[in-house]
Design a protein around this motif. Structure first.
Motif, PDB file in Angstrom:
ATOM      1  N   ASP A   3      19.376   5.496  16.027  1.00 30.60           N
ATOM      2  CA  ASP A   3      19.167   5.866  14.625  1.00 30.60           C
ATOM      3  C   ASP A   3      17.697   5.775  14.241  1.00 30.60           C
ATOM      4  O   ASP A   3      17.227   6.532  13.401  1.00 30.60           O
ATOM      5  N   GLU A   4      16.971   4.859  14.859  1.00 30.59           N
ATOM      6  CA  GLU A   4      15.567   4.659  14.498  1.00 30.59           C
ATOM      7  C   GLU A   4      14.671   5.822  14.916  1.00 30.59           C
ATOM      8  O   GLU A   4      13.516   5.883  14.525  1.00 30.59           O
ATOM      9  N   TYR A   5      15.192   6.748  15.694  1.00 31.77           N
ATOM     10  CA  TYR A   5      14.421   7.946  16.011  1.00 31.77           C
ATOM     11  C   TYR A   5      15.231   9.218  15.739  1.00 31.77           C
ATOM     12  O   TYR A   5      14.900  10.294  16.219  1.00 31.77           O
ATOM     13  N   ALA A   6      16.285   9.091  14.913  1.00 33.89           N
ATOM     14  CA  ALA A   6      17.118  10.228  14.503  1.00 33.89           C
ATOM     15  C   ALA A   6      17.821  10.885  15.691  1.00 33.89           C
ATOM     16  O   ALA A   6      17.889  12.102  15.806  1.00 33.89           O
ATOM     17  N   HIS A   7      18.349  10.050  16.572  1.00 38.47           N
ATOM     18  CA  HIS A   7      19.102  10.557  17.723  1.00 38.47           C
ATOM     19  C   HIS A   7      20.251  11.424  17.243  1.00 38.47           C
ATOM     20  O   HIS A   7      20.957  11.077  16.312  1.00 38.47           O
ATOM     21  N   THR A   8      20.438  12.541  17.864  1.00 35.17           N
ATOM     22  CA  THR A   8      21.529  13.429  17.508  1.00 35.17           C
ATOM     23  C   THR A   8      22.437  13.642  18.708  1.00 35.17           C
ATOM     24  O   THR A   8      21.987  13.587  19.857  1.00 35.17           O
ATOM     25  N   LYS A   9      23.693  13.851  18.413  1.00 31.14           N
ATOM     26  CA  LYS A   9      24.660  14.175  19.457  1.00 31.14           C
ATOM     27  C   LYS A   9      25.084  15.629  19.333  1.00 31.14           C
ATOM     28  O   LYS A   9      26.105  16.030  19.863  1.00 31.14           O
ATOM     29  N   LYS A  10      24.293  16.406  18.598  1.00 35.10           N
ATOM     30  CA  LYS A  10      24.501  17.853  18.441  1.00 35.10           C
ATOM     31  C   LYS A  10      25.901  18.189  17.939  1.00 35.10           C
ATOM     32  O   LYS A  10      26.528  19.141  18.396  1.00 35.10           O
ATOM     33  N   GLY A  11      26.402  17.391  16.993  1.00 37.95           N
ATOM     34  CA  GLY A  11      27.716  17.643  16.417  1.00 37.95           C
ATOM     35  C   GLY A  11      28.872  17.068  17.214  1.00 37.95           C
ATOM     36  O   GLY A  11      30.022  17.168  16.808  1.00 37.95           O
ATOM     37  N   LEU A  38      11.618   9.875  22.958  1.00 39.98           N
ATOM     38  CA  LEU A  38      11.648  10.244  21.545  1.00 39.98           C
ATOM     39  C   LEU A  38      11.230   9.094  20.636  1.00 39.98           C
ATOM     40  O   LEU A  38      10.679   9.321  19.558  1.00 39.98           O
ATOM     41  N   VAL A  39      11.452   7.871  21.071  1.00 40.95           N
ATOM     42  CA  VAL A  39      11.067   6.703  20.273  1.00 40.95           C
ATOM     43  C   VAL A  39       9.566   6.679  20.069  1.00 40.95           C
ATOM     44  O   VAL A  39       9.073   6.443  18.959  1.00 40.95           O
ATOM     45  N   GLU A  40       8.834   6.920  21.121  1.00 42.91           N
ATOM     46  CA  GLU A  40       7.379   6.817  21.063  1.00 42.91           C
ATOM     47  C   GLU A  40       6.743   7.808  20.097  1.00 42.91           C
ATOM     48  O   GLU A  40       5.706   7.535  19.519  1.00 42.91           O
ATOM     49  N   LYS A  41       7.367   8.965  19.891  1.00 38.17           N
ATOM     50  CA  LYS A  41       6.759   9.959  19.008  1.00 38.17           C
ATOM     51  C   LYS A  41       7.495  10.104  17.674  1.00 38.17           C
ATOM     52  O   LYS A  41       7.271  11.041  16.936  1.00 38.17           O
ATOM     53  N   SER A  42       8.321   9.137  17.336  1.00 41.14           N
ATOM     54  CA  SER A  42       9.103   9.198  16.107  1.00 41.14           C
ATOM     55  C   SER A  42       8.363   8.588  14.921  1.00 41.14           C
ATOM     56  O   SER A  42       7.992   7.420  14.938  1.00 41.14           O
TER      57      SER A  42
END
Length: 168
Positions: free
Chosen positions: A61-69, A87-91
């Motif tokens: 959640d801290e990097y807006a992880h998505t499961k694509k629906g 993705l964490v490093e550039k969030s």
């Protein structure tokens, strides 16, 4: 969003999706929509972190992880369930979540195990002590009070965009 990637012919979860996607389903290059989504994520994180109780945050959640629906990834060993360190490093969101966590830890009143009663909270609207709970209201505020610790926290929530109303 179809979840064909599960091999279950889109029958692997419920169809009762109460989310709002800012007008575009899935990923988009539209900067306005992406900025609105980021703002909504920050609003929800802040509301969660100033609420009593255990913040229920999922991995990613801290990097807006998505499961694509895909709402049924528990048994998948793939990118839907992996923690994405890249993705964490550039969030930008990660930094905001960190600040919210620090703020929450700073004020013990925000993580008190005590259930809030009417002596511990004061509700406000645009006028002090007069909250407006109507659907048309765009503002609510509260003061959490801990008399023993002599700690007080003022929180206001303000809704300033009509973008959500356009979807209805």
């Amino acid at each position: 969003v179809s979840t064909q990637s599960t091999g279950e012919n889109n029958k692997d979860g419920i169809d009762n999706n109460l989310s709002w996607n800012c007008g575009v389903e899935g990923d988009t290059e539209n900067e306005t929509i992406n900025l609105l989504r980021q703002r909504q994520l920050k609003n929800f994180f802040l509301a969660l972190m100033v609420s009593r109780g255990v913040p229920m945050i999922l991995m990613g959640d801290e990097y807006a992880h998505t499961k694509k629906g895909n709402n049924n990834t528990w048994c998948q060993d793939n990118i839907f369930n992996w923690f994405r360190w890249d993705l964490v490093e550039k969030s930008d969101l990660r930094h905001f979540v960190t600040l919210c966590s620090v703020y929450r830890r700073t004020y013990s009143i925000l993580h008190s195990p005590k259930f809030v009663d009417n002596n511990d909270i004061e509700w406000h609207g645009t006028e002090a002590f007069k909250p407006d709970w109507s659907p048309a209201s765009r503002f609510v505020a509260f003061i959490l009070k801990d008399f023993e610790q002599r700690e007080y926290v003022y929180i206001c929530l303000l809704y300033t965009s009509d973008a959500a109303d356009e979807e209805d």
